[in-house]
Design an enzyme around this catalytic site. Structure first.
Site, PDB file in Angstrom:
ATOM      1  N   LEU A   1       6.481  -4.446 -13.707  1.00  0.00           N
ATOM      2  CA  LEU A   1       7.168  -5.699 -13.241  1.00  0.00           C
ATOM      3  C   LEU A   1       6.717  -7.217 -13.932  1.00  0.00           C
ATOM      4  CD1 LEU A   1       8.154  -4.026 -10.118  1.00  0.00           C
ATOM      5  CD2 LEU A   1       9.305  -3.497 -11.736  1.00  0.00           C
TER       6      LEU A   1
ATOM      7  N   GLY B   1      -0.015  -1.506  -7.122  1.00  0.00           N
ATOM      8  CA  GLY B   1       0.660  -2.978  -7.609  1.00  0.00           C
ATOM      9  C   GLY B   1       1.820  -2.681  -8.300  1.00  0.00           C
ATOM     10  N   ASP B   2       2.140  -3.229  -9.209  1.00  0.00           N
ATOM     11  CA  ASP B   2       3.342  -2.917  -9.629  1.00  0.00           C
ATOM     12  C   ASP B   2       3.147  -2.515 -11.113  1.00  0.00           C
ATOM     13  OD1 ASP B   2       1.789  -5.406 -11.050  1.00  0.00           O
ATOM     14  OD2 ASP B   2       3.060  -6.308 -11.047  1.00  0.00           O
ATOM     15  N   GLU B   3       2.445  -1.167 -10.838  1.00  0.00           N
ATOM     16  CA  GLU B   3       2.535  -0.584 -12.486  1.00  0.00           C
ATOM     17  C   GLU B   3       3.268   1.039 -12.021  1.00  0.00           C
ATOM     18  OE1 GLU B   3      -0.926  -2.078 -14.692  1.00  0.00           O
ATOM     19  OE2 GLU B   3      -1.644  -0.531 -13.019  1.00  0.00           O
TER      20      GLU B   3
END
Length: 303
Positions: A176, A217-219
């Site tokens: 993201l 996380g945002d992965e």
């Protein structure tokens, strides 16, 4: 003697009725000779005599010999010993019911088996707990997506299928854009809601046979099964970009615009074989190239 027998019967009934599990005594022809109160409370029980054990327990008019199973009493008689067998049934609402049946041979003075004591232990709640723990071990708690470990297994299975069927698949690494800003300015609670919405939109952009996983996380990772060429991969990647660009509303009166960067690598079994580790590294490199080119876009890894 009659008075003593009556006392013994009263004692036996009192003990059995306080027993925490359903129990019954059946003869060698599967006729029910005795049951405790828990069996009598079963919806299948009736006072019709004689009644078979499979009718009293499951409402079946035939022996419990189906789906590769053999009647517990038959096995206990053949082995001449107590047996415990796990069972699974489906109730009228389509729910799985799990239980163990303990079958204990009863012997006469000549040590010949003349009946069986059956004790039924409900294992449904225990099985549900086990399944929940298994799910927690392989899925991300926040988004409920497969986690890194399950993704690794899915990727290795995809490679095996691709080699066997000679069909390409695509591996995506998604990050993201500017997610840290959301956490820093609006807080982690809002950030968590954004992650859940993003995960849902990614899932809606692909097919059920594809895998969407969260690394942390945002992965995120997406494994696109049976994608023959770049054109199809680009179409799916664009759908993901478009879905993520729509306004996010993690809470009332809060709207957030977000995008993502996508790196892709195609696994082609007819060409150079790649390992799972190489696919992850390659897609990761391509994702950073997408970031550097302005974000909100996709890039393919170039061999």
């Amino acid at each position: 003697m009659v008075k003593k027998l009556k006392k013994d019967e009263i004692l036996t009934k009192a003990i059995s009725d306080e027993f925490p599990d359903p129990m019954m005594v059946v003869d060698l022809k599967h006729n029910v000779l005795f049951v405790n109160n828990l069996i009598k409370k079963s919806k299948y029980w009736c006072d019709t005599k004689p009644i078979k054990c499979h009718k009293a327990l499951y409402g079946h008019n035939h022996l419990c010999e189906f789906d590769g199973q053999v009647c517990d009493s038959v096995i206990a008689l053949k082995q001449n010993s107590t047996i415990v067998k796990p069972h699974k049934r489906v109730d009228e609402n389509g729910n799985n019911i799990y239980f163990d049946t303990k079958t204990i041979p009863l012997r006469d003075e000549n040590k010949n088996i003349y009946a069986f004591l059956k004790i039924v232990q409900d294992k449904t709640a225990e099985k549900k707990r086990e399944k929940k723990l298994e799910h927690l071990a392989s899925h991300d708690i926040l988004t409920t997506l497969p986690n890194r470990f399950l993704m690794q297994d899915r990727l290795e299975q995809a490679i095996l299928r691709s080699n066997r069927n000679k069909i390409n698949f695509v591996f995506m690494f998604i990050d993201l854009d500017n997610f840290k800003v959301i956490n820093d300015t609006l807080g982690h609670n809002i950030g968590d809601e954004v992650l859940k919405i993003a995960a849902s939109r990614m899932k809606s952009s692909v097919r059920k046979i594809d895998t969407v996983a969260r690394l942390g996380g945002d992965e995120f990772i997406i494994i696109l099964e049976s994608v023959l060429d770049k054109k199809r991969a680009i179409s799916i990647a664009q759908d993901i970009l478009d879905n993520l660009k729509k306004d996010f509303e993690p809470m009332q009166d809060i709207k957030i615009n977000i995008s993502c960067s996508i790196g892709m690598d195609i696994y082609e079994p007819e060409k150079l074989k790649k390992t799972a580790k190489q696919l992850i590294q390659n897609a990761d490199i391509a994702m950073y190239e997408a970031k550097e080119s302005g974000k909100n876009t996709y890039k393919f890894f170039v061999d």
